[in-house]
Every structure is written in C-alpha cells, then in structure tokens.
Scaffold this motif. Structure first.
Motif, short mmCIF file in Angstrom:
data_model
loop_
_atom_site.label_atom_id
_atom_site.label_comp_id
_atom_site.label_asym_id
_atom_site.label_seq_id
_atom_site.Cartn_x
_atom_site.Cartn_y
_atom_site.Cartn_z
N SER A 1 -95.28 120.01 111.82
CA SER A 1 -96.40 119.43 112.55
C SER A 1 -96.14 119.47 114.06
N PRO A 2 -97.18 119.74 114.84
CA PRO A 2 -97.02 119.77 116.30
C PRO A 2 -96.44 118.47 116.87
N ASN A 3 -96.86 117.33 116.34
CA ASN A 3 -96.33 116.06 116.84
C ASN A 3 -94.83 115.93 116.56
N ALA A 4 -94.39 116.42 115.41
CA ALA A 4 -92.97 116.38 115.08
C ALA A 4 -92.18 117.30 116.00
N VAL A 5 -92.74 118.45 116.32
CA VAL A 5 -92.07 119.38 117.24
C VAL A 5 -91.94 118.74 118.62
N LYS A 6 -93.01 118.11 119.10
CA LYS A 6 -92.95 117.43 120.40
C LYS A 6 -91.86 116.36 120.39
N MET A 7 -91.81 115.58 119.32
CA MET A 7 -90.79 114.53 119.23
C MET A 7 -89.40 115.13 119.24
N GLY A 8 -89.18 116.18 118.45
CA GLY A 8 -87.88 116.82 118.40
C GLY A 8 -87.46 117.37 119.75
N LEU A 9 -88.40 117.99 120.45
CA LEU A 9 -88.10 118.51 121.79
C LEU A 9 -87.74 117.39 122.75
N ASN A 10 -88.45 116.28 122.67
CA ASN A 10 -88.14 115.14 123.54
C ASN A 10 -86.72 114.62 123.29
N ILE A 11 -86.29 114.69 122.06
CA ILE A 11 -84.95 114.21 121.71
C ILE A 11 -83.87 115.19 122.16
N ILE A 12 -84.07 116.47 121.94
CA ILE A 12 -82.97 117.43 122.03
C ILE A 12 -82.91 118.24 123.33
N LEU A 13 -84.02 118.49 123.99
CA LEU A 13 -84.03 119.43 125.11
C LEU A 13 -82.99 119.13 126.18
N ASP A 14 -82.90 117.89 126.61
CA ASP A 14 -81.96 117.56 127.68
C ASP A 14 -80.51 117.56 127.22
N GLU A 15 -80.27 117.63 125.92
CA GLU A 15 -78.90 117.64 125.40
C GLU A 15 -78.42 119.04 125.03
N LEU A 16 -79.30 120.04 125.08
CA LEU A 16 -78.89 121.38 124.63
C LEU A 16 -77.66 121.89 125.35
N GLY A 17 -77.65 121.80 126.66
CA GLY A 17 -76.50 122.29 127.42
C GLY A 17 -75.21 121.58 127.03
N HIS A 18 -75.31 120.27 126.87
CA HIS A 18 -74.15 119.46 126.48
C HIS A 18 -73.62 119.88 125.11
N ILE A 19 -74.52 120.07 124.16
CA ILE A 19 -74.11 120.48 122.81
C ILE A 19 -73.50 121.88 122.84
N ILE A 20 -74.16 122.80 123.53
CA ILE A 20 -73.67 124.18 123.60
C ILE A 20 -72.30 124.23 124.28
N LYS A 21 -72.07 123.40 125.27
CA LYS A 21 -70.74 123.31 125.91
C LYS A 21 -69.68 123.01 124.85
N HIS A 22 -69.96 122.04 123.97
CA HIS A 22 -69.00 121.69 122.92
C HIS A 22 -68.84 122.81 121.91
N VAL A 23 -69.92 123.47 121.56
CA VAL A 23 -69.84 124.59 120.62
C VAL A 23 -68.97 125.70 121.22
N MET A 24 -69.17 125.99 122.50
CA MET A 24 -68.40 127.05 123.16
C MET A 24 -66.92 126.67 123.26
N GLU A 25 -66.62 125.42 123.51
CA GLU A 25 -65.22 124.97 123.57
C GLU A 25 -64.57 125.10 122.21
N HIS A 26 -65.32 124.76 121.16
CA HIS A 26 -64.80 124.88 119.80
C HIS A 26 -64.48 126.34 119.48
N THR A 27 -65.37 127.23 119.89
CA THR A 27 -65.20 128.65 119.65
C THR A 27 -63.97 129.19 120.39
N LYS A 28 -63.81 128.73 121.63
CA LYS A 28 -62.70 129.17 122.47
C LYS A 28 -61.35 128.72 121.90
N ASN A 29 -61.32 127.59 121.22
CA ASN A 29 -60.07 127.02 120.71
C ASN A 29 -59.66 127.54 119.34
N ARG A 30 -60.38 128.51 118.80
CA ARG A 30 -60.03 129.04 117.48
C ARG A 30 -58.84 129.95 117.55
#
Length: 181
Positions: A152-181
C-alpha cells in the motif's frame, strides 16, 4: 537522547548509496514485465522511485509476480548490478500468494527485527490493532540491505519515513562487516 556514537557513525556514512526497487504484483507483472521506471499503475513503486532518486542512485527496478523463485532471481540480479539497498513492496500480507517475507527470511544472513518492530508500532499508532497484520521486515543478504514493505502507498510512505535517514548509517555497518571478513 541521541547517541554520540550513532551521530559519529552517521557523519562518516557513505553518501553514495545504490538502491533498487522490486514490486511484487501478480496483476501488474503480466501486463508490464520488467521496466526501467515503475509504470504509472505501480503507485508504491512510483513512490519509492520518486523518494529515492532525490538522495540516492537508482540502479534498477523490476516488477514481478508473487513467486519465490522470481523474487530470489530479482534480488540476486539487483545485487549483481551493485545494489547496496533493495526495497521490495508487496506480497507481505497473510494470503496464500503473499510470499515476500518467507522468501526473504530464507535469504537473510541477519534480520533487522527493529525495522519491523518500529514499522508495526507506527502502524499501530495510525491504524490501531489492525497493525497485527503488518509483516514489514529488513535484513542483510550478500552484503546488501533488503527492506520489505507492504504494497500500500501509505505503508511505503511510512517505511520511507522510518528508514531513509538511517540508510547511510546501516550501510556503513554492512560495509564494515564486509571489510572484516
């Protein structure tokens, strides 16, 4: 109260994030197949597209039917193209054809339960107890973040409101995890 460590992580997060969109819809997939830009009838895909292109690089969009093999194939295709974040929309309900959550959980190396918990909390605040039916989730697969949103469009809007500003932060952790393998 904000965490100083979290704020520091956000400052050093990558600014260029490659995103992809996968919409699951039996009715639309037959008519449109794969396109580079969401068709006008894919309202939720359009919402994702418009919001993501403002801040991030969009590298792919795919409209598929509610089929586990198609979803796995589309996810792997987007990862091969270089997607760091994949948004899915649709197929998260409790019907027999709703396969997104079960399929993705089978792929996840790590599930980010917090996203689904926050999503359900926000849904509850907006919709009441009907939020029990909400099955949004997120997880890591092959060093990419996958965010599964309802259709649903309303659910997508809600999800974007929750996650958009955290994407960089999460990806930073994913990249660090990848680097430490």
């Amino acid at each position: 109260m904000k965490s100083k460590t979290m704020e520091e992580h956000k400052k050093t997060a990558p600014s260029m994030i490659r995103c992809a969109i996968i919409t699951l819809s039996d009715s639309q997939s037959r008519e449109y197949g794969t396109v580079e830009r969401p068709p006008s009838t894919d309202t939720s895909g359009q919402l994702l597209y418009e919001n993501l292109k403002e801040k991030y690089q969009l590298i792919g969009y795919k409209l598929i039917g509610d089929d586990p093999k198609s979803l796995i194939s589309a996810v792997n295709e987007m990862i091969r193209k270089g997607a760091m974040v994949i948004f899915t929309t649709g197929g998260t309900g409790i019907g027999k054809r709703d396969i997104t959550i079960e399929t993705l959980r089978g792929l996840f190396e790590k599930e980010l339960e917090g996203f689904g918990e926050i999503f359900r909390y926000e849904s509850y605040r907006e919709l009441g107890a009907g939020a029990i039916l909400t099955r949004a989730t997120a997880g890591i697969y092959k060093d990419s973040l996958i965010i599964a949103l309802p259709g649903s469009p309303n659910a997508v809007k809600m999800g974007l409101n929750i996650i958009l500003d955290e994407l960089g932060h999460i990806i930073k952790h994913v990249m660090e995890h990848t680097k430490n393998r």
